[in-house]
Motif scaffolding. Structure first.
Motif, PDB file in Angstrom:
ATOM      1  N   GLU A   1       2.514   5.072   2.089  1.00  0.00           N
ATOM      2  CA  GLU A   1       3.590   4.214   1.628  1.00  0.00           C
ATOM      3  C   GLU A   1       3.010   2.919   1.085  1.00  0.00           C
ATOM      4  O   GLU A   1       1.956   2.452   1.527  1.00  0.00           O
ATOM      5  CB  GLU A   1       4.515   3.906   2.812  1.00  0.00           C
ATOM      6  CG  GLU A   1       5.831   3.244   2.451  1.00  0.00           C
ATOM      7  CD  GLU A   1       6.719   3.122   3.684  1.00  0.00           C
ATOM      8  OE1 GLU A   1       7.745   3.812   3.761  1.00  0.00           O
ATOM      9  OE2 GLU A   1       6.350   2.330   4.576  1.00  0.00           O
ATOM     10  N   MET A   2       3.692   2.313   0.151  1.00  0.00           N
ATOM     11  CA  MET A   2       3.241   1.048  -0.409  1.00  0.00           C
ATOM     12  C   MET A   2       3.631  -0.096   0.522  1.00  0.00           C
ATOM     13  O   MET A   2       4.658  -0.047   1.211  1.00  0.00           O
ATOM     14  CB  MET A   2       3.821   0.849  -1.806  1.00  0.00           C
ATOM     15  CG  MET A   2       3.450   1.965  -2.763  1.00  0.00           C
ATOM     16  SD  MET A   2       3.883   1.641  -4.463  1.00  0.00           S
ATOM     17  CE  MET A   2       2.567   0.539  -4.932  1.00  0.00           C
ATOM     18  N   VAL A   3       2.786  -1.122   0.559  1.00  0.00           N
ATOM     19  CA  VAL A   3       3.009  -2.274   1.431  1.00  0.00           C
ATOM     20  C   VAL A   3       2.867  -3.555   0.620  1.00  0.00           C
ATOM     21  O   VAL A   3       2.325  -3.554  -0.493  1.00  0.00           O
ATOM     22  CB  VAL A   3       2.012  -2.292   2.610  1.00  0.00           C
ATOM     23  CG1 VAL A   3       2.198  -1.072   3.489  1.00  0.00           C
ATOM     24  CG2 VAL A   3       0.568  -2.371   2.101  1.00  0.00           C
ATOM     25  N   ILE A   4       3.354  -4.673   1.214  1.00  0.00           N
ATOM     26  CA  ILE A   4       3.221  -5.991   0.588  1.00  0.00           C
ATOM     27  C   ILE A   4       2.151  -6.762   1.350  1.00  0.00           C
ATOM     28  O   ILE A   4       2.252  -6.951   2.563  1.00  0.00           O
ATOM     29  CB  ILE A   4       4.549  -6.759   0.627  1.00  0.00           C
ATOM     30  CG1 ILE A   4       5.679  -5.908   0.027  1.00  0.00           C
ATOM     31  CG2 ILE A   4       4.426  -8.080  -0.141  1.00  0.00           C
ATOM     32  CD1 ILE A   4       7.059  -6.482   0.243  1.00  0.00           C
ATOM     33  N   LEU A   5       1.120  -7.186   0.642  1.00  0.00           N
ATOM     34  CA  LEU A   5      -0.006  -7.863   1.274  1.00  0.00           C
ATOM     35  C   LEU A   5      -0.098  -9.330   0.832  1.00  0.00           C
ATOM     36  O   LEU A   5       0.243  -9.669  -0.308  1.00  0.00           O
ATOM     37  CB  LEU A   5      -1.317  -7.163   0.932  1.00  0.00           C
ATOM     38  CG  LEU A   5      -1.512  -5.732   1.439  1.00  0.00           C
ATOM     39  CD1 LEU A   5      -2.890  -5.224   1.037  1.00  0.00           C
ATOM     40  CD2 LEU A   5      -1.323  -5.643   2.941  1.00  0.00           C
TER      41      LEU A   5
END
Length: 400
Positions: free
Chosen positions: A264-268
């Motif tokens: 899944e894509m994440v916000i870093l």
């Protein structure tokens, strides 16, 4: 394996016919060649490969383990070349004008450089020799393969159509010695991997290390081009397989995707970002300075679909890039945020240099895996590396 060491196609043709007929005499009849010519072709091929391909018996010729090992690839070579007459509008027939390894190498190089003198230097031949090879091909094809211009040679449509099967045939010829070495108990050869961003950080390096530890005779090269260019190289056989984000099943019927993992894509954000440690909303995200994947990439399209399903406009980036080094540098030196797949920067996350924001992006799962030609035949080294990639991926799944 050097270009000059590639097996001769006429020898490969004779080898296949004897394997099918079980005798030199019957093969000679089918090939319309004298028995002495066919016998010499097999002898020269065996000497070149330094192994016996047949056991000679009173009842006929039987394949040795070495012969059995190279037969599937030899057939693959001929299937590619025999497909060419139909491509250029000829009735199906055995294309004898193509059964010259050096001639095909010259053709491929001419398509690449579009300059006869450059090709002549590359093969240490005279320009008239290159012209003669090209004339033989054009006479056999029955149409011009290049347009002569002031700047050099421009491939015609016919050249474009036959280039890929010729490149695939030459690449399979390159793997024949590796097939022989495998029977001898030695894994050899070059594996060229199309490395898309999602596979570069952990899985591919670990698989490389394990393969090279087990088989020091193997060499590995990576190609980090965008997927559309990798797909062209894959179709030509210049790339053995691609590892990274899979495309839709309807992308291409000649390419097969094997799913190995989903993420899944994440916000870093960088360490010390003011938004860390508090709840973040989509409204906050709308006003953030974002680093996003490049436009029209699968990751970017996935994000745009996610926001569209929420009834929101997709956020605009201040930087578009797929380069992890650039993303890392931006986040560590500014208050920018990046939306990426977690495994792409897992080492930085583990060290605390980069941290996840408390906002989950639902329905942004991506399938990661292997992409290879549907009807291709992997080299022994490529097959061994694929097994290592599957092994490492399984460990990642179990660890997660």
């Amino acid at each position: 394996m050097s270009e000059t060491a590639l097996p001769h196609l006429m020898q490969i043709r004779a080898f296949i016919r004897i394997a099918d007929e079980g005798s030199v005499s019957r093969a000679s009849d089918g090939l319309l060649r004298a028995q002495s010519v066919v016998t010499r072709a097999i002898r020269d091929l065996e000497q070149s490969l330094t192994v016996p391909l047949f056991e000679r018996h009173a009842c006929g010729m039987l394949l040795t383990p070495y012969g059995k090992a190279i037969l599937p690839r030899a057939r693959r070579v001929m299937v590619e070349l025999e497909s060419i007459p139909t491509m250029i509008g000829h009735a199906p027939h055995e294309p004898l004008y193509l059964l010259n390894t050096r001639r095909l190498q010259i053709f491929v190089k001419l398509c690449e450089t579009q300059h006869m003198q450059t090709v002549a230097r590359s093969f240490n031949l005279t320009q008239p020799a290159i012209s003669a090879a090209l004339k033989m091909l054009e006479n056999g094809a029955g149409k011009p393969l290049f347009e002569r211009t002031a700047r050099g040679l421009r491939p015609t449509r016919a050249s474009t159509e036959i280039l890929y099967p010729i490149r695939r045939a030459l690449n399979d010829l390159r793997h024949i010695r590796a097939d022989v070495a495998m029977i001898k108990g030695s894994l050899q050869g070059l594996v060229t991997v199309g490395a898309l961003p999602l596979g570069r950080t952990r899985i591919l390096p670990q698989a490389f290390v394990r393969l090279l530890a087990d088989h020091p005779g193997v060499r590995i090269a990576t190609n980090e081009s965008p997927f559309n260019l990798l797909a062209l190289e894959l179709r030509a056989g210049d790339v053995d397989f691609v590892f990274g984000a899979l495309r839709g099943q309807d992308y291409a019927s000649d390419l097969h995707g094997e799913k190995l993992i989903t993420e899944e894509m994440v916000i870093l954000a960088g360490r010390g970002h003011p938004w860390l440690g508090r709840a973040v909303t989509l409204d906050d995200l709308a006003g953030a300075r974002l680093v996003l994947p490049r436009a029209d990439t699968p990751a970017r399209l996935l994000l745009e679909t996610h926001f569209a399903q929420l009834g929101r406009k997709a956020p605009e980036p201040v930087v578009e890039t797929g380069d992890m080094a650039i993303i890392r540098g931006l986040l560590m030196r500014s208050d920018m945020l990046a939306i990426v797949s977690e495994h792409q920067l897992e080492y930085e996350i583990a060290s605390g240099e980069l941290q996840r924001l408390d906002l989950q992006l639902q329905d942004t799962h991506r399938s990661i895996g292997l992409i290879y030609r549907t009807n291709g035949l992997h080299s022994p080294a490529a097959e061994a590396l694929i097994k290592k990639i599957r092994e490492v991926t399984q460990e990642v799944l179990e660890g997660d």
